[in-house]
Design an enzyme around this catalytic site. Structure first.
Site, mmCIF file in Angstrom:
data_model
loop_
_atom_site.group_PDB
_atom_site.id
_atom_site.type_symbol
_atom_site.label_atom_id
_atom_site.label_comp_id
_atom_site.label_asym_id
_atom_site.label_seq_id
_atom_site.Cartn_x
_atom_site.Cartn_y
_atom_site.Cartn_z
ATOM 1 N N GLU A 1 -17.177 13.983 10.251
ATOM 2 C CA GLU A 1 -16.476 13.196 11.265
ATOM 3 C C GLU A 1 -17.443 12.829 12.382
ATOM 4 O O GLU A 1 -18.193 13.668 12.865
ATOM 5 C CB GLU A 1 -15.279 13.996 11.806
ATOM 6 N N VAL B 1 -22.741 9.383 9.259
ATOM 7 C CA VAL B 1 -23.270 9.152 7.912
ATOM 8 C C VAL B 1 -24.224 7.967 7.976
ATOM 9 O O VAL B 1 -23.860 6.900 8.469
ATOM 10 C CB VAL B 1 -22.108 8.880 6.929
ATOM 11 N N ASP C 1 0.741 -3.831 9.927
ATOM 12 C CA ASP C 1 -0.682 -3.511 10.123
ATOM 13 C C ASP C 1 -1.517 -4.708 10.554
ATOM 14 O O ASP C 1 -2.641 -4.527 11.032
ATOM 15 C CB ASP C 1 -1.287 -2.947 8.823
ATOM 16 N N GLY D 1 0.069 -15.944 -1.373
ATOM 17 C CA GLY D 1 0.698 -16.902 -0.462
ATOM 18 C C GLY D 1 -0.314 -17.478 0.517
ATOM 19 O O GLY D 1 -1.121 -16.738 1.085
ATOM 20 N N ALA E 1 -12.312 12.356 9.544
ATOM 21 C CA ALA E 1 -11.306 13.429 9.643
ATOM 22 C C ALA E 1 -10.038 12.889 10.272
ATOM 23 O O ALA E 1 -9.484 13.462 11.211
ATOM 24 C CB ALA E 1 -11.858 14.605 10.439
ATOM 25 N N HIS F 1 21.162 29.113 13.715
ATOM 26 C CA HIS F 1 20.282 30.267 13.501
ATOM 27 C C HIS F 1 20.482 30.789 12.081
ATOM 28 O O HIS F 1 21.623 30.912 11.652
ATOM 29 C CB HIS F 1 20.619 31.380 14.494
ATOM 30 N N GLY G 1 -10.739 4.602 8.349
ATOM 31 C CA GLY G 1 -9.797 3.669 8.963
ATOM 32 C C GLY G 1 -9.433 2.530 8.035
ATOM 33 O O GLY G 1 -9.902 2.467 6.891
ATOM 34 N N GLY H 1 -8.228 11.433 5.443
ATOM 35 C CA GLY H 1 -9.209 12.459 5.103
ATOM 36 C C GLY H 1 -8.577 13.839 5.000
ATOM 37 O O GLY H 1 -8.854 14.596 4.067
ATOM 38 N N THR I 1 0.836 -1.209 0.000
ATOM 39 C CA THR I 1 0.000 0.000 0.000
ATOM 40 C C THR I 1 0.864 1.250 0.000
ATOM 41 O O THR I 1 0.641 2.176 -0.782
ATOM 42 C CB THR I 1 -0.901 -0.003 1.251
HETATM 43 P P1 NAI Z 1 -8.042 7.131 10.981
HETATM 44 O O1 NAI Z 1 -8.307 6.048 11.939
HETATM 45 O O2 NAI Z 1 -6.836 7.977 11.098
HETATM 46 O O3 NAI Z 1 -9.293 8.131 10.952
HETATM 47 C C1 NAI Z 1 -10.583 7.703 10.639
HETATM 48 C C2 NAI Z 1 -11.568 8.725 11.156
HETATM 49 O O4 NAI Z 1 -12.845 8.357 10.679
HETATM 50 C C3 NAI Z 1 -11.644 8.768 12.676
HETATM 51 O O5 NAI Z 1 -11.554 10.104 13.092
HETATM 52 C C4 NAI Z 1 -13.016 8.174 12.967
HETATM 53 O O6 NAI Z 1 -13.616 8.740 14.117
HETATM 54 C C5 NAI Z 1 -13.782 8.556 11.715
HETATM 55 N N1 NAI Z 1 -14.928 7.696 11.439
HETATM 56 C C6 NAI Z 1 -14.994 6.352 11.534
HETATM 57 N N2 NAI Z 1 -16.212 5.918 11.175
HETATM 58 C C7 NAI Z 1 -16.938 7.013 10.820
HETATM 59 C C8 NAI Z 1 -18.261 7.224 10.352
HETATM 60 N N3 NAI Z 1 -19.095 6.197 10.146
HETATM 61 N N4 NAI Z 1 -18.669 8.487 10.089
HETATM 62 C C9 NAI Z 1 -17.821 9.539 10.281
HETATM 63 N N5 NAI Z 1 -16.562 9.389 10.726
HETATM 64 C C10 NAI Z 1 -16.114 8.144 10.994
HETATM 65 O O7 NAI Z 1 -8.126 6.409 9.556
HETATM 66 P P2 NAI Z 1 -7.671 6.869 8.101
HETATM 67 O O8 NAI Z 1 -7.524 8.340 8.004
HETATM 68 O O9 NAI Z 1 -8.619 6.184 7.182
HETATM 69 O O10 NAI Z 1 -6.238 6.228 7.982
HETATM 70 C C11 NAI Z 1 -6.090 4.805 8.063
HETATM 71 C C12 NAI Z 1 -4.756 4.425 8.622
HETATM 72 O O11 NAI Z 1 -3.729 4.791 7.733
HETATM 73 C C13 NAI Z 1 -4.467 5.093 9.943
HETATM 74 O O12 NAI Z 1 -3.928 4.139 10.814
HETATM 75 C C14 NAI Z 1 -3.443 6.148 9.605
HETATM 76 O O13 NAI Z 1 -2.555 6.377 10.668
HETATM 77 C C15 NAI Z 1 -2.735 5.522 8.404
HETATM 78 N N6 NAI Z 1 -2.239 6.591 7.557
HETATM 79 C C16 NAI Z 1 -1.116 7.261 7.943
HETATM 80 C C17 NAI Z 1 -0.663 8.315 7.191
HETATM 81 C C18 NAI Z 1 0.530 9.055 7.659
HETATM 82 O O14 NAI Z 1 1.223 8.552 8.528
HETATM 83 N N7 NAI Z 1 0.787 10.256 7.160
HETATM 84 C C19 NAI Z 1 -1.314 8.730 5.948
HETATM 85 C C20 NAI Z 1 -2.499 7.998 5.680
HETATM 86 C C21 NAI Z 1 -2.918 6.947 6.445
#
Ligand code: NAI
Length: 470
Positions: A208, A242, A317, A114, A186, A449, A277, A190, A40
């Protein structure tokens, strides 16, 4: 062929584990179900999203930022196809890099799905030809995660077509800028992809469920960051659930309700991104048949990444902990070292998290809420980038550094940064915390600096109420 180690999955966890194992002399193979290596992160996650975040940031700078620096350009135009080409070239360079590293380290690779037949035996099913059987002393499951599904009020799964109803994969590959994009969730995905499409011209509404964005991050940081994103035009609907997403001829309709049931609303959009998520991906591995212990979709492991079955390990993961590429990498390295008879170890207290928006958000260690809930006495130091000379010169004054130290020992327990380059600045905090450093240690270190890192030092000084520039 008999191997010392067969790794299933070639994402950052799997490929790094394989390289480290090969370095340590283990005869290693990797199985990957997709055409390219990298999982991914390299194909449809970290790397392509960073290519689009950087490119869209450049567009936004050309549109709104450069003139303030006295650089006048004719109105910039977006060529989305070219931007996507940049993204693809970035992905290609990275996935080809993994293929090169496999060859360099004499790692055998197999393309196919696998399946673990028993400890010591893995079958690789390919679309053409007979399945291959690999005999091995050890197996590492590093199969990652996939986007979580979302169910409507009736319990039916909302089906993603990756054109109108999207996961992050589809949102990284749109062929036109949606006029209106609704994002559900969010979290990191997102906010990052919302930033990309907002900069490229979409109206972006983020729905959110919770009453805050970026759950898991320090609450003060998340709330300040929300205000910055709102200034950029992102619209948030918090505490909203939602209840339905349905496709129309041209786009989709999203129905949402206040979590407390007080109101209901219907919004139309050209595209909807579901970013609620990710779920561990363990399909087709045969784990049920052989009896690998699982809990809520995750593979159960001990402190040395071992499952309940001898010779079968899991990292990344699919196991407990944050779903982050660098966490998976570190687990892969530690496990390879353990398998080679060394003392591999991951310090889960010092794993940074970064959101690659503008400005970036970075965090490591405890949040203020976590420290308080654990009844740890803390002293907090903060320093805003608006008081940092380099940030002013760059017109990057949004944000702050917040350091949480133990009130008695002064040991730094957490560092939280919103600001330009926060993702790089957090590495200084990681080094400090890995060596159990105090805020005084950090405050006594000479910082060049003018640099943004001076704000980190000033926040450390602020823990003892002796910041110099505020
Ligand atoms: P996330 O777990 O960070 O956020 C998902 C959000 O969706 C949460 O705030 C949750 O409360 C909300 N949510 C869940 N169900 C909902 C609903 N039915 N209606 C409205 N809101 C709802 O998950 P995300 O952003 O999808 O990321 C997935 C994984 O990928 C995470 O573990 C994240 O850390 C990782 N990731 C890391 C990145 C980075 O390190 N820069 C970049 C992208 C993803």
């Amino acid at each position: 062929m008999t191997y010392d180690l067969v790794v299933i999955g070639s994402g950052p966890g799997g490929y790094v584990c394989a390289i480290r194992a090969a370095q340590l002399g283990l005869k290693t193979a990797v199985i990957e179900k997709d055409k390219t290596f990298g999982g991914t992160c390299l194909n449809v996650g970290c790397i392509p999203s960073k290519a689009l975040l950087h490119a869209s940031h450049m567009l936004s700078e050309a549109q709104y930022g450069l003139e303030h620096l006295g650089v006048i350009v004719s109105p910039p135009k977006l060529d989305l196809a070219l931007m996507m080409q940049h993204k693809q070239q970035t992905v290609d360079a990275n996935v080809n890099g993994v293929a090169f590293l496999f060859k360099k380290n004499k790692i055998d690779s197999y393309h196919g799905v696998g399946k673990i037949e028993s400890p010591g035996r893995v079958i690789v099913a390919t679309s053409e030809g007979a399945p291959q059987i690999l005999e091995t002393k050890n197996i590492v499951i590093a199969t990652g995660s996939s986007p979580a599904s979302l169910r409507d009020a009736s319990g039916a799964e909302i089906v993603k077509d990756e054109k109108i109803i999207l996961s992050s994969t589809g949102a990284l590959a749109l062929e036109a800028v949606p006029e209106k994009l609704i994002i559900i969730g969010a979290g990191v995905i997102g906010l990052e992809l919302g930033s990309v499409w907002r900069r490229l011209g979409s109206e972006v509404i983020i729905i959110e469920y919770l009453d805050r964005i970026l759950t898991g991050f320090d609450a003060e940081v998340a709330s300040r960051f929300q205000k910055i994103l709102e200034k950029q035009g992102l619209i948030f609907k918090l505490s909203s659930k939602v209840t339905n997403v349905s496709k129309t001829k041209k786009g989709a309709i999203v129905t949402l309700a206040a979590v407390d049931g007080s109101s209901q609303e219907t919004l139309s959009a050209d595209a909807v991104l579901i970013a609620t998520g990710r779920t561990p991906f363990t399909d087709q591995l045969g784990l049920d048949e052989i009896g690998v212990s699982m809990e809520r979709g995750r593979i159960l492991i001990d402190d040395h990444f071992a499952t309940n079955l001898k010779g079968i390990y899991a990292i990344g993961d699919v196991v407990r902990g944050p779903m982050l590429a660098h966490k998976a990498e570190d687990e892969g390295i530690a496990l390879a070292e353990i398998l080679a008879g060394q003392a591999g170890h991951v310090n889960y207290d010092v794993i940074p998290s970064v959101v690659y928006t503008t400005p970036e958000v970075a965090a490591i260690g405890l949040t203020e809420e976590e420290a308080k809930s654990q009844e740890i006495p803390i002293a907090v130091g903060k320093f805003p980038f608006s008081a940092n000379g380099r940030a002013r010169a760059m017109r990057e004054t949004d944000g702050l550094v917040k350091i949480i130290a133990h009130a008695v020992t002064d040991r730094v327990l957490g560092v939280h940064i919103i600001g330009a380059g926060a993702g790089e600045l957090i590495a200084e905090a990681a080094v400090l915390m890995e060596f159990s450093g105090s805020s005084e240690d950090l405050a006594r270190i000479c910082h060049a600096h003018p640099t943004l890192s001076e704000a980190v030092r000033e926040a450390a000084l602020a823990v003892a109420r002796r910041a110099l520039h505020i």
